[in-house]
Enzyme design. Structure first.
Site, short mmCIF file in Angstrom:
data_model
loop_
_atom_site.label_atom_id
_atom_site.label_comp_id
_atom_site.label_asym_id
_atom_site.label_seq_id
_atom_site.Cartn_x
_atom_site.Cartn_y
_atom_site.Cartn_z
N CYS A 24 0.84 -1.20 0.00
CA CYS A 24 0.00 0.00 0.00
C CYS A 24 0.87 1.24 0.00
CB CYS A 24 -0.94 0.01 1.21
SG CYS A 24 -0.05 0.03 2.77
N CYS A 35 3.20 1.72 2.90
CA CYS A 35 4.43 0.92 2.81
C CYS A 35 5.50 1.71 2.05
CB CYS A 35 4.17 -0.40 2.10
SG CYS A 35 3.01 -1.49 2.94
N CYS A 45 45.77 -18.39 -0.77
CA CYS A 45 45.89 -18.01 0.64
C CYS A 45 44.73 -17.11 1.03
CB CYS A 45 47.22 -17.32 0.91
SG CYS A 45 47.39 -15.74 0.04
N CYS A 87 44.21 -13.93 -0.91
CA CYS A 87 43.53 -14.10 -2.20
C CYS A 87 42.02 -14.04 -2.02
CB CYS A 87 43.92 -15.44 -2.83
SG CYS A 87 45.68 -15.61 -3.18
N ASP A 143 10.51 -31.52 21.51
CA ASP A 143 9.09 -31.85 21.39
C ASP A 143 8.95 -33.31 21.83
OD1 ASP A 143 6.34 -31.78 20.37
OD2 ASP A 143 7.13 -33.08 18.79
N ASP A 164 9.76 -32.20 14.88
CA ASP A 164 9.59 -33.06 13.71
C ASP A 164 9.65 -32.29 12.41
OD1 ASP A 164 7.18 -31.76 13.51
OD2 ASP A 164 5.96 -33.45 14.18
N ASP A 210 6.24 -28.26 14.21
CA ASP A 210 7.07 -27.46 15.11
C ASP A 210 7.83 -26.36 14.39
OD1 ASP A 210 6.44 -29.06 17.41
OD2 ASP A 210 7.74 -30.60 16.60
#
Length: 832
Positions: free
Chosen positions: A42, A45, A109, A112, A520, A718, A722
Site C-alpha cells: 500500500c 508501505c 591463501c 587471495c 518436542d 519433527d 514445530d
C-alpha cells in the site's frame, strides 16, 4: 644452510603497498540502484520505505512503488548496498535477493580470498560476497538479477580465473595434485645438484676442497646459476605469473612473497657471479641453492595440500558417486538415469543400487539406507513403500515406479545442503578477514625494516638480505586461509555420513555453544504412533469406537483402528458381526473440539472422548483412568446413549534410544527440556522415565514458539508442526525420517528419527569448532613466533638466524599441519 650461504633478501626496496579495498562510490558520481522489495502492499508501505532510505547517510533520492514492488534510489559514500539492505530488512521490507555462484581458480591463501571478496563487493548490486578457499567457490548475494559472467569478468581482471559455477568444468583435485607433483619432481631434480654442491661443501670440508680442486669455484657457480634459473623459470614460474601482477595492482599475496624472496636470492647471486666488483670481498657469496630449494619445498607443500584437499572434499564426491549412471527399465532396457521420467518403472535386482527416488509397486526386499540415516540395519520394503536413490537393494527383486528425478531427489538435496554448508563462512572468520587484509602488506613492511636494521647495525649486506628473504618466505598466510574452511569441509562431510545435515554453516558454530536443548515429545522422544494398551468394558467397545473413528486423522483414531483390525481375528462371531455392522452404519458425526466425537451406530448414539465430555463416569473406570493418567497414558471413554460403558487406554511408546540420548546430552553439559501438549501428569511421567527435569506441559503448537523465545537454546522437533519453534530457536534441529529432507524450518536436519542423532550433531559441531580453534592458534601462533625469529630477533642474544630454506620448509609444513589436523574430523565417532 650456514650463515655464509644463507639467502639474501632483495636489495632494500620499500614498495609502496596498500591493502586492496573495495571501490567506494566517487563523491562526484552517485550510484543509481533499483531494488525489488518484499512485503509492500500500500501507499503507507512506500512511505515507510522512502523514509527509511532517506535516513541513511549518503542516500540522496528514494522512490518506492508498491505496484511494482520496486525501490529506486541514488546514493554515494558512505552508503552502500549492505547498509541499505539491512535498513530495509529492519522495517520489514527485505530486498529480494538472488544468489550467484562462481568457480574461482588461482587462490592460494587468505589474502587471495579477501581480494576476491572485495572485488565482488565493489560491483553494483552486490549485497554480500563469500569466498571459500577450500571449495574454490564464491557465493554472491545480489539485490537484483545480474549476469554472472559480468561478475566473473571482474574477478578475472583482478587476477583470478573465474567462471559461473554452472558453466565451470568439474573441479578435479587429483589433476591439480598430479601437476603439482610433476612440478615438484622437476624442481627437485634441478635443485638437487645445486643443493649437494653448495651445502655438501659446508657440511663436509673435504668434499668442498675436492670440488674446488676438480671443477673450480666459477664453473660450480655457473652450473648453479643455470639450474637455479631453470627452476625459477619452469616449475617456479607460477609464483611470478601470479605474484608479480598482484604486487603491481597493490594487492600482494602469497605468490608475491615467494616471488620477491626467490628473485632477491637469485638476483643477488647473479650480481655476485657476473659483477663481483659491486660487493666487498666478505659479501661475495651466492644463494642459488636457497632460491631453488624454496621453490621445491613450497611446491611439495602445495602438492601435499592438494592431496589433503582432495580427501577433505571426499564426502561430496562420495555422495555424488552414490547415484548410479544407468537404470534398468521393467522391460529390460538400460537407460541413463538422466533420461528417466516420473512414472517410469525400474527393475532392481538383488544387490543393485537404487537409481532414483520412487515407490515399490511389486516385490519385497530389505534396503540398506545407511548412506541416508547412518543406521546399519536394512529396512524392509514392500509394495507401497518409498525407496531413495543411492540406497542399496538387498536380496530381493523390486519393481519401482519413478518419483522424483534430477535436483528433486533426496540425494541431490542432501548434496546441495552439504555443499551450501561447506561453502558457508562462520562468524569466527570475520577476525581472519580483518587480519589478512593487512597481513601481506605488513609483512612486506617488516621485511624492508628488517633489511634496513641489519644494514644499519651490521653493515653486512648478505646477512641483511638473508633476514629479509626469510621474513618474506615464512610469513605466507596459507595456513590462515585454510584454518576454517577446511575444517568445515571435512566436518560437514563427516556429519552427512552420520546422518546429520547442517543446512547452514553457521549452525555448526551456534550448536557447539548451546547448553540448553528442548525437545518436542510426540514423534521426537516417542515413536509418535500411539498404541492401544488395554480395553475395559464389553467386547463391543473396541468395534464401536473403531466405527466412530473411521475416517478420522487423529493419532488416537489410528491407534484404535489398528487395534480393532489386529484383534478382529481373535473375537467371536458375534463381535465380528457387530464390527461389520457398525462399520457400515456409523452416521451423523458430530465433533466436539476439546471433548470428543459422536456418531449414530446401529441405531445407538455412540460417544468417544475425554471424561469431561460425559456427565457421569463409573467409579471403576474412573479409578482405572486415574492410574493410567499417572503412567502418562491417553484415555478414550466410550459411551452408548450417553452412558459410559468402556475405557480405551492408549500410550505412545518411547523410542528405544531416548533415555540414552538424554543421558549422553547431560554428560556433555547440556540441560534437556521437554515441551508437550499433554497433561502435566502425563508429560511428567514420560520425563521422569527418561531423566528430564524441566517440563513444559499443556502447550499448544503456537505456544512452543513463545516458550523457546523465553528459555532460549536449541529446539528439536519433527520439522512440520514445530516449524515456528524451530525458527525461533537459536538452532532449530529437524528430525527427519530418512527421506523427509525437504525441511526448511530447521538449521540442522537429522536423517534418522533417533534422539541419539541430536547428541551426534552436538558432538560433531563441537569437534569442528575445537578443530578450527586449534588451526587458528597454530596459524596465528606460527606467524607470531617465527616472523621475529626470521628477522633475526634472537641473534643479539646468541640465538640463530633462520635460513630461508628452513623458512620455506616451515611455511609449507604449516599448511600441511592445518590440513592434516582438519582431516582428523573424518574419524569423529557417531553416538551409539
Amino acid at each position: 644452510m650456514t650463515s655464509a650461504s644463507q639467502t639474501p633478501a632483495q636489495p632494500p626496496v620499500a614498495p609502496s603497498v596498500a591493502p586492496a579495498k573495495a571501490a567506494a562510490p566517487d563523491a562526484a558520481d552517485p550510484i543509481s540502484a533499483r531494488l525489488q522489495l518484499q512485503g509492500m502492499s500500500c501507499a503507507s508501505c512506500t512511505a515507510r520505505v522512502e523514509k527509511a532510505l532517506l535516513r541513511i547517510p549518503g542516500v540522496e533520492e528514494a522512490q518506492a512503488n508498491f505496484g511494482t514492488g520496486e525501490a529506486r534510489l541514488r546514493y554515494r559514500a558512505p552508503a552502500d548496498q549492505t547498509q541499505i539492505s539491512e535498513a530495509l530488512a529492519k522495517i520489514g521490507y527485505p530486498v529480494k535477493e538472488t544468489t550467484v555462484e562462481l568457480s574461482v581458480e588461482g587462490m592460494t591463501c587468505a589474502s587471495c580470498t579477501g581480494r576476491v571478496e572485495r572485488v565482488l563487493k565493489a560491483q553494483p548490486g552486490v549485497i554480500s560476497a563469500e569466498v571459500n578457499l577450500a571449495t574454490r567457490r564464491a557465493r554472491v548475494q545480489l539485490s537484483a538479477p545480474r549476469d554472472p559472467a559480468l561478475l566473473a569478468q571482474a574477478v578475472t581482471k583482478a587476477g583470478y580465473k573465474a567462471v559461473p559455477l554452472d558453466t565451470a568444468s568439474p573441479y578435479d583435485p587429483a589433476h591439480d595434485e598430479r601437476q603439482l607433483w610433476r612440478d615438484t619432481a622437476l624442481a627437485a631434480a634441478l635443485t638437487l645438484p645445486v643443493f649437494i654442491t653448495e651445502m655438501g661443501g659446508h657440511l663436509i670440508p673435504a668434499f668442498h676442497h675436492w670440488l674446488l680442486g676438480t671443477i673450480g669455484q666459477q664453473p660450480l657457480w655457473i652450473m648453479q646459476f643455470v639450474l637455479a634459473s631453470l627452476t625459477l623459470a619452469l616449475p617456479g614460474r607460477r609464483f611470478f605469473q601470479k605474484g608479480v601482477p598482484a604486487l603491481l595492482r597493490g594487492a600482494p599475496d602469497m605468490n608475491s612473497l615467494v616471488a620477491l624472496g626467490t628473485f632477491a636470492a637469485w638476483s643477488y647471486s647473479v650480481l655476485v657471479l657476473f659483477a663481483p666488483g659491486l660487493f666487498p670481498a666478505n659479501a661475495r657469496a651466492v644463494y642459488f641453492e636457497a632460491a631453488a630449494v624454496i621453490v621445491a619445498l613450497i611446491l611439495a607443500g602445495r602438492a601435499m595440500e592438494a592431496r589433503a584437499r582432495g580427501r577433505a572434499g571426499a564426502a561430496i564426491a562420495s555422495l555424488i558417486g552414490l547415484q548410479p549412471k544407468t537404470a534398468r527399465l521393467e522391460d529390460g532396457r538400460e537407460v541413463p538415469v538422466a533420461d528417466l521420467l516420473p512414472g517410469m518403472r525400474v527393475a532392481l535386482r538383488a544387490g543393485e543400487r537404487v537409481p532414483v527416488d520412487g515407490q515399490v509397486i511389486s516385490g519385497t526386499s530389505a534396503v540398506d539406507e545407511s548412506m541416508l540415516t547412518g543406521e546399519p540395519l536394512p529396512v524392509a520394503k514392500a509394495a507401497g513403500d518409498p525407496v531413495t536413490g543411492g540406497t542399496i537393494n538387498g536380496n530381493g527383486a523390486l519393481v519401482v515406479t519413478v518419483g522424483a528425478v534430477g535436483a528433486d531427489t533426496v540425494l541431490a538435496r542432501i548434496t546441495a545442503m552439504v555443499e551450501e554448508a561447506q561453502g558457508s563462512k562462520l562468524p569466527v572468520e570475520a577476525l581472519i578477514d580483518r587480519v589478512t587484509m593487512w597481513f601481506v602488506p605488513a609483512v612486506l613492511a617488516v621485511a624492508v625494516v628488517t633489511v634496513g636494521l641489519w644494514l644499519a647495525f651490521t653493515g653486512d649486506v648478505a646477512r641483511a638480505l638473508v633476514a629479509g628473504v626469510s621474513v618474506l618466505i615464512i610469513a605466507c598466510p596459507c595456513a590462515m586461509g585454510l584454518a576454517t574452511p577446511v575444517s568445515i569441509l571435512v566436518g560437514t562431510g563427516r556429519a552427512a555420513q552420520m546422518g546429520v545435515l547442517f543446512r547452514r554453516g553457521e549452525a555448526l558454530q551456534r550448536l557447539s555453544d548451546q547448553r540448553h536443548i528442548s525437545f518436542d515429545k510426540t514423534g521426537t522422544l516417542t515413536e509418535g504412533r500411539p498404541q492401544v494398551v488395554s480395553v475395559e468394558g464389553p467386547a463391543e467397545v473396541l468395534a464401536l469406537a473403531a466405527a466412530v473413528e473411521r475416517g478420522s486423522d487423529h493419532p488416537l483414531a489410528a491407534a484404535i483402528l489398528t487395534a480393532a483390525a489386529t484383534t478382529s481375528e481373535a473375537t467371536d462371531q458375534a463381535t465380528d458381526q457387530v464390527a461389520d455392522q457398525v462399520a457400515d452404519q456409523a452416521t451423523d458425526f458430530v465433533t466436539r473440539p476439546g471433548y470428543g466425537i459422536e456418531a449414530n451406530v446401529g441405531g445407538r448414539r455412540i460417544g468417544l472422548g475425554a471424561a469431561r465430555m460425559f456427565d457421569h463416569v463409573p467409579p471403576a473406570l474412573e479409578a482405572s483412568a486415574a492410574k493410567a493418567a499417572e503412567q502418562g497414558e491417553s484415555l478414550v471413554f466410550v459411551a452408548k446413549d450417553a452412558e459410559v460403558i468402556g475405557l480405551i487406554r492408549v500410550a505412545d511408546q518411547l523410542k528405544p534410544n531416548t533415555p540414552r540420548a538424554i543421558s549422553v546430552l547431560k554428560e556433555m553439559g547440556i540441560t534437556p527440556a521437554m515441551i508437550s501438549g499433554d497433561t502435566e501428569a502425563a508429560a511428567r511421567h514420560v520425563a521422569a522415565r527418561i531423566g528430564i527435569e524441566e517440563v513444559h506441559a499443556g502447550v499448544l503448537p503456537a505456544g512452543k514458539q513463545q516458550i523457546i523465545a523465553q528459555i532460549g537454546g536449541a529446539f528439536v522437533g519433527d520439522g512440520i508442526n514445530d516449524a515456528p519453534a524451530l525458527a525461533a530457536a537459536a538452532v532449530g534441529i529437524s528430525m527427519g525420517s530418512g527421506t523427509d529432507v525437504a525441511i526448511e524450518a530447521g538449521d540442522v536436519v537429522l536423517m534418522r528419527s533417533d534422539p541419539l542423532a541430536v547428541a551426534s550433531a552436538v558432538r560433531i559441531s563441537r569437534a569442528v569448532m575445537r578443530n578450527i580453534r586449534e588451526n587458528l592458534v597454530w596459524a596465528f601462533g606460527y606467524n607470531t613466533a617465527l616472523i621475529p625469529v626470521a628477522a633475526g630477533a634472537l641473534v643479539p642474544f646468541g640465538g640463530p638466524q633462520l635460513s630461508p630454506m628452513l623458512a620455506a620448509g616451515a611455511m609449507a609444513l604449516s599448511s600441511v599441519f592445518v590440513l592434516s589436523n582438519a582431516l582428523r574430523l573424518r574419524f569423529v565417532k557417531d553416538v551409539k
